[in-house]
Design a protein around this motif. Structure first.
Motif, short mmCIF file in Angstrom:
data_model
loop_
_atom_site.label_atom_id
_atom_site.label_comp_id
_atom_site.label_asym_id
_atom_site.label_seq_id
_atom_site.Cartn_x
_atom_site.Cartn_y
_atom_site.Cartn_z
N ASP A 132 -1.99 65.82 -25.19
CA ASP A 132 -2.24 67.04 -24.41
C ASP A 132 -3.69 67.15 -23.98
O ASP A 132 -3.99 67.70 -22.91
N PHE A 133 -4.60 66.64 -24.82
CA PHE A 133 -6.03 66.70 -24.49
C PHE A 133 -6.52 65.41 -23.81
O PHE A 133 -7.72 65.24 -23.63
N HIS A 134 -5.58 64.54 -23.45
CA HIS A 134 -5.90 63.29 -22.75
C HIS A 134 -6.91 62.44 -23.54
O HIS A 134 -7.88 61.90 -22.97
N LEU A 135 -6.68 62.34 -24.83
CA LEU A 135 -7.57 61.57 -25.69
C LEU A 135 -6.93 60.31 -26.24
O LEU A 135 -7.49 59.67 -27.13
N LEU A 136 -5.75 59.95 -25.72
CA LEU A 136 -5.14 58.70 -26.13
C LEU A 136 -5.94 57.52 -25.55
O LEU A 136 -6.56 57.63 -24.50
N ASP A 137 -5.89 56.42 -26.27
CA ASP A 137 -6.60 55.21 -25.85
C ASP A 137 -8.10 55.47 -25.66
O ASP A 137 -8.71 55.08 -24.67
N SER A 138 -8.68 56.18 -26.63
CA SER A 138 -10.11 56.48 -26.56
C SER A 138 -10.69 56.53 -27.96
O SER A 138 -10.00 56.84 -28.94
N TYR A 139 -11.99 56.26 -28.06
CA TYR A 139 -12.68 56.39 -29.34
C TYR A 139 -12.73 57.84 -29.78
O TYR A 139 -12.67 58.14 -30.97
N GLU A 140 -12.85 58.74 -28.79
CA GLU A 140 -12.91 60.16 -29.13
C GLU A 140 -11.65 60.60 -29.86
O GLU A 140 -11.69 61.43 -30.77
N GLY A 141 -10.49 60.06 -29.43
CA GLY A 141 -9.24 60.42 -30.08
C GLY A 141 -9.20 60.01 -31.53
O GLY A 141 -8.75 60.76 -32.40
N ILE A 142 -9.70 58.80 -31.84
CA ILE A 142 -9.73 58.33 -33.22
C ILE A 142 -10.69 59.18 -34.05
O ILE A 142 -10.38 59.59 -35.17
N ILE A 143 -11.86 59.47 -33.49
CA ILE A 143 -12.88 60.21 -34.24
C ILE A 143 -12.44 61.64 -34.50
O ILE A 143 -12.51 62.14 -35.63
N ILE A 144 -11.97 62.33 -33.45
CA ILE A 144 -11.59 63.74 -33.61
C ILE A 144 -10.39 63.88 -34.54
O ILE A 144 -10.33 64.83 -35.34
#
Length: 278
Positions: A132-144
């Protein structure tokens, strides 16, 4: 020392030696296998030391995949998670030990109860939220998605409980606010707990595979655990190249070994003395 005490002490050291060797043997076998030929690995009875060490296996394995990028990705994300979890856990633990409010114990109990949930049970809701927050396939997604640690809250809270109340009261009399008390009083006195928690968190996130594999799909963003798996499965051939796999596994864990060698004193202190630096 009596004979009975001597036998007891000797038995303890013998058992510790045996268990230590059992724990160390897989790592030793991995390192030795990394310098063998493929034929020597499959040979029976096993060859404990190669007739001619194949040191070139390390270079060959390193050049076959972008392991440098994989290791860098894992180190950067793990360090970011460690820093965020340390700050969050410290502030929450401080609130539970220094503030008095209704439902404090109930809230802390609920936080601990959430630690009993299977990790896999949180994957679906976490995945939906990141999508929903468009954080898939990103480092931000792993960190958050790894920003809070229940274990860290519990560990630091136990350490904060050991800090003498007189020291905190003296700081308040001198006009120190809560932020200064946390980082000028609690942090130095419980530094071993912070180091122990940081090491444990770093190792967990460096070795994490299942969750990153669900949200990271781009090859240039893969972590080292995904990189090893990709290396193993690539073209269906490396599954039989055990010397190269063992070589890759060996240099992949080097950052963890170096980290522990430099911080083992603090790590052991944080586990053994309940986190208070005396």
């Amino acid at each position: 020392m009596t004979i009975r005490q001597l036998l007891t002490t000797t038995s303890k050291y013998v058992l510790l030696t045996i268990f230590s060797f059992m724990m160390f043997f897989p790592f030793l076998w991995m390192v030795v296998s990394s310098i063998k030929t493929k034929e020597e690995i499959w040979q029976f009875p096993p060859v404990w030391w190669p007739s001619e060490p194949q040191w070139g296996n390390f270079v060959e394995a390193w050049n076959m995949a972008p392991f440098g990028q994989y290791i860098l990705n894992s180190v950067v994300t793990a360090v970011a998670i460690v820093l965020i979890q340390l700050i969050n856990s410290a502030m929450i633990a401080y609130a539970f030990t220094q503030f008095r409010f209704k439902g404090r114990n109930i809230l802390f109990g609920l936080i601990l109860a959430s630690y009993m949930l299977p990790v896999a049970a949180t994957y679906v809701p976490s995945y939906v939220i990141l999508a929903d927050f468009h954080l898939l396939d990103s480092y931000e997604g792993i960190i958050i998605s790894n920003a809070v640690s229940v274990f860290g809250i519990f560990l630091l809270r136990q350490g904060f409980l050991q800090v003498p109340k007189d020291v905190v009261d003296a700081a308040k009399i001198d006009g120190a606010n809560h932020w200064r008390i946390l980082w000028r009083i609690f942090f130095p006195l419980t530094l071993p707990s912070f180091v122990a928690f940081g090491l444990i968190t770093f190792v967990q996130n460096y070795n994490n595979y299942l969750w990153p594999s669900l949200i990271i799909k781009s090859e240039d963003k893969m972590l080292i655990t995904q990189g090893i798996q990709q290396f193993f499965m690539q073209e269906g051939g490396y599954g039989m190249q055990w010397p190269l796999i063992m070589a890759a596994s060996t240099f992949v864990i080097l950052p963890l070994l170096l980290l522990f060698l430099f911080a083992q004193k603090w790590f052991i202190s944080g586990i053994s003395d309940q986190g208070v630096k005396g």
